[in-house]
Write an enzyme that holds these catalytic residues in place. Sequence first.
Site, PDB file in Angstrom:
ATOM      1  N   SER A 140       0.858  -1.189   0.000  1.00  0.00           N
ATOM      2  CA  SER A 140       0.000   0.000   0.000  1.00  0.00           C
ATOM      3  C   SER A 140       0.890   1.234   0.000  1.00  0.00           C
ATOM      4  O   SER A 140       2.023   1.180   0.511  1.00  0.00           O
ATOM      5  CB  SER A 140      -0.864   0.014   1.266  1.00  0.00           C
ATOM      6  OG  SER A 140      -1.533   1.258   1.391  1.00  0.00           O
ATOM      7  N   TYR A 152      -1.367  -0.645  10.319  1.00  0.00           N
ATOM      8  CA  TYR A 152      -1.463  -0.946   8.893  1.00  0.00           C
ATOM      9  C   TYR A 152      -0.204  -0.451   8.177  1.00  0.00           C
ATOM     10  O   TYR A 152       0.419  -1.186   7.411  1.00  0.00           O
ATOM     11  CB  TYR A 152      -2.714  -0.277   8.324  1.00  0.00           C
ATOM     12  CG  TYR A 152      -3.025  -0.627   6.886  1.00  0.00           C
ATOM     13  CD1 TYR A 152      -3.563  -1.862   6.552  1.00  0.00           C
ATOM     14  CD2 TYR A 152      -2.810   0.295   5.862  1.00  0.00           C
ATOM     15  CE1 TYR A 152      -3.876  -2.184   5.233  1.00  0.00           C
ATOM     16  CE2 TYR A 152      -3.112  -0.007   4.550  1.00  0.00           C
ATOM     17  CZ  TYR A 152      -3.645  -1.242   4.236  1.00  0.00           C
ATOM     18  OH  TYR A 152      -3.946  -1.548   2.929  1.00  0.00           O
ATOM     19  N   LYS A 156       2.629  -2.753   6.280  1.00  0.00           N
ATOM     20  CA  LYS A 156       2.912  -2.646   4.841  1.00  0.00           C
ATOM     21  C   LYS A 156       4.362  -2.226   4.587  1.00  0.00           C
ATOM     22  O   LYS A 156       4.975  -2.653   3.612  1.00  0.00           O
ATOM     23  CB  LYS A 156       1.934  -1.667   4.184  1.00  0.00           C
ATOM     24  CG  LYS A 156       0.474  -2.148   4.198  1.00  0.00           C
ATOM     25  CD  LYS A 156       0.288  -3.447   3.426  1.00  0.00           C
ATOM     26  CE  LYS A 156      -1.185  -3.799   3.231  1.00  0.00           C
ATOM     27  NZ  LYS A 156      -1.374  -5.043   2.475  1.00  0.00           N
TER      28      LYS A 156
HETATM   29  N1  LIG Z   1      -8.747  -1.016  -1.101  1.00  0.00           N
HETATM   30  C1  LIG Z   1      -7.767  -0.165  -0.931  1.00  0.00           C
HETATM   31  O1  LIG Z   1      -7.955   1.078  -0.935  1.00  0.00           O
HETATM   32  C2  LIG Z   1      -6.351  -0.673  -0.768  1.00  0.00           C
HETATM   33  C3  LIG Z   1      -5.308   0.252  -0.888  1.00  0.00           C
HETATM   34  C4  LIG Z   1      -4.001  -0.188  -0.745  1.00  0.00           C
HETATM   35  C5  LIG Z   1      -3.749  -1.520  -0.483  1.00  0.00           C
HETATM   36  N2  LIG Z   1      -4.757  -2.400  -0.359  1.00  0.00           N
HETATM   37  C6  LIG Z   1      -4.419  -3.790  -0.064  1.00  0.00           C
HETATM   38  O2  LIG Z   1      -4.954  -4.623  -1.052  1.00  0.00           O
HETATM   39  C7  LIG Z   1      -5.185  -5.943  -0.515  1.00  0.00           C
HETATM   40  C8  LIG Z   1      -6.609  -6.367  -0.863  1.00  0.00           C
HETATM   41  O3  LIG Z   1      -7.509  -5.483  -0.217  1.00  0.00           O
HETATM   42  P1  LIG Z   1      -8.973  -5.197  -0.758  1.00  0.00           P
HETATM   43  O4  LIG Z   1      -9.141  -3.739  -0.788  1.00  0.00           O
HETATM   44  O5  LIG Z   1      -9.224  -6.011  -1.969  1.00  0.00           O
HETATM   45  O6  LIG Z   1      -9.824  -5.722   0.501  1.00  0.00           O
HETATM   46  P2  LIG Z   1     -11.070  -6.703   0.630  1.00  0.00           P
HETATM   47  O7  LIG Z   1     -12.066  -6.442  -0.441  1.00  0.00           O
HETATM   48  O8  LIG Z   1     -11.505  -6.555   2.046  1.00  0.00           O
HETATM   49  O9  LIG Z   1     -10.434  -8.156   0.420  1.00  0.00           O
HETATM   50  C9  LIG Z   1      -9.571  -8.703   1.389  1.00  0.00           C
HETATM   51  C10 LIG Z   1      -9.447 -10.189   1.148  1.00  0.00           C
HETATM   52  O10 LIG Z   1      -8.488 -10.727   2.080  1.00  0.00           O
HETATM   53  C11 LIG Z   1      -9.057 -11.887   2.699  1.00  0.00           C
HETATM   54  N3  LIG Z   1      -8.453 -12.076   4.023  1.00  0.00           N
HETATM   55  C12 LIG Z   1      -8.440 -11.214   5.072  1.00  0.00           C
HETATM   56  N4  LIG Z   1      -7.810 -11.773   6.111  1.00  0.00           N
HETATM   57  C13 LIG Z   1      -7.423 -13.021   5.726  1.00  0.00           C
HETATM   58  C14 LIG Z   1      -6.732 -14.092   6.356  1.00  0.00           C
HETATM   59  N5  LIG Z   1      -6.323 -14.008   7.642  1.00  0.00           N
HETATM   60  N6  LIG Z   1      -6.511 -15.221   5.653  1.00  0.00           N
HETATM   61  C15 LIG Z   1      -6.929 -15.330   4.362  1.00  0.00           C
HETATM   62  N7  LIG Z   1      -7.576 -14.359   3.712  1.00  0.00           N
HETATM   63  C16 LIG Z   1      -7.821 -13.217   4.385  1.00  0.00           C
HETATM   64  C17 LIG Z   1     -10.558 -11.568   2.756  1.00  0.00           C
HETATM   65  O11 LIG Z   1     -11.355 -12.741   2.917  1.00  0.00           O
HETATM   66  P3  LIG Z   1     -11.758 -13.282   4.385  1.00  0.00           P
HETATM   67  O12 LIG Z   1     -12.002 -12.100   5.264  1.00  0.00           O
HETATM   68  O13 LIG Z   1     -12.947 -14.120   4.116  1.00  0.00           O
HETATM   69  O14 LIG Z   1     -10.594 -14.098   4.853  1.00  0.00           O
HETATM   70  C18 LIG Z   1     -10.739 -10.970   1.364  1.00  0.00           C
HETATM   71  O15 LIG Z   1     -10.820 -12.001   0.409  1.00  0.00           O
HETATM   72  C19 LIG Z   1      -4.952  -5.820   0.991  1.00  0.00           C
HETATM   73  O16 LIG Z   1      -3.681  -6.325   1.313  1.00  0.00           O
HETATM   74  C20 LIG Z   1      -5.003  -4.320   1.234  1.00  0.00           C
HETATM   75  O17 LIG Z   1      -4.233  -3.958   2.354  1.00  0.00           O
HETATM   76  C21 LIG Z   1      -6.068  -2.004  -0.498  1.00  0.00           C
END
Ligand SMILES: NC(=O)c1ccc[n+]([C@@H]2O[C@H](COP(=O)([O-])OP(=O)(O)OC[C@H]3O[C@@H](n4cnc5c(N)ncnc54)[C@H](OP(=O)(O)O)[C@@H]3O)[C@@H](O)[C@H]2O)c1
Length: 262
Positions: A140, A152, A156
């Site tokens: 991130s 967080y 990261k």
């Molecule tokens: N959205 C943003 O603005 C943003 C920005 C920068 C970086 N990111 C990064 O991008 C990545 C994806 O995020 P997203 O925005 O797509 O979020 P999301 O829609 O909440 O998806 C997160 C995924 O991670 C899984 N997960 C969470 N904890 C887990 C665990 N302990 N074991 C296995 N799976 C797990 C969740 O499924 P379950 O909860 O069912 O396990 C879900 O499938 C993350 O690393 C996040 O930090 C996101």
Amino acid sequence: MDNKKVILITGGSSGIGLSIAEKLTGQNYKVISVSRNQEKIERAVKEKPQLKNKVDFIPGDVSSQESIGKLFSYIQNQYGVLHGLINSAGIISIGTLETLSPADWQMMLNVNLTGPFLMAKTMLPLLKKANGASVINISSIAGLRPGTSIGYSVSKAGLDMLTRFLVADLGPYNIRVNSINPGLVKTHLHFDNNIFTSREDYDKMIEGARVRHPLKRVGEPVDIANMVNFLISDEASWISGAIIPLAGGVTEENGFLPPKRM
Ligand SMILES: NC(=O)c1ccc[n+]([C@@H]2O[C@H](COP(=O)([O-])OP(=O)(O)OC[C@H]3O[C@@H](n4cnc5c(N)ncnc54)[C@H](OP(=O)(O)O)[C@@H]3O)[C@@H](O)[C@H]2O)c1
């Protein structure tokens, strides 16, 4: 079994991970996803029904060595090799030193940082067999500067160091390791982690952030999936150790805009 390259995505049931799964299955990769909650897997299949029989949605927790061990056995038995590991699973709790609980701090480190470490360590024998595998960590821009959550951002920043460390450790096995550092992307992250409970407040936050982006839009999951699709391909065979901010013109030079109203 056919000759498709086998890719493991953590957190492939939602948001960025799900979009990566969609992109890669469309490019003829075999995709395996690991995540915890069955409801999110069902939501994913509802959002993208075409993935139902194309992705192996395996239940598991990236912060549990036992769970990862079972996943290793599954991939070993079904496919015997792993061409790509994409660490996308992540969680967030907002807070400062004074407001973040030690439990939430620990959870973020467990999932966002220890998860990718355990995953790479456990899957290494399968990645070695690919002779040209790729590991991609979804980090991130919050890891590149202090964001809205101390835990967080630290998780990261640690993940980026893991990327840099693994470059040297895994290079001799012809395994490339890169990090993508997204800015704000519209996914389920903020709702599923209770950062926002009302759609109206979330939309306000997105709009406030949108106008502060040089490109006047926040990210869509496919923006990240497109970069993964390139990085994992043979066209990127000399790219390893890259830490790539992917944030619609939000850069270090302009202080990684937004907030103001986040
Ligand atoms: N959205 C943003 O603005 C943003 C920005 C920068 C970086 N990111 C990064 O991008 C990545 C994806 O995020 P997203 O925005 O797509 O979020 P999301 O829609 O909440 O998806 C997160 C995924 O991670 C899984 N997960 C969470 N904890 C887990 C665990 N302990 N074991 C296995 N799976 C797990 C969740 O499924 P379950 O909860 O069912 O396990 C879900 O499938 C993350 O690393 C996040 O930090 C996101």
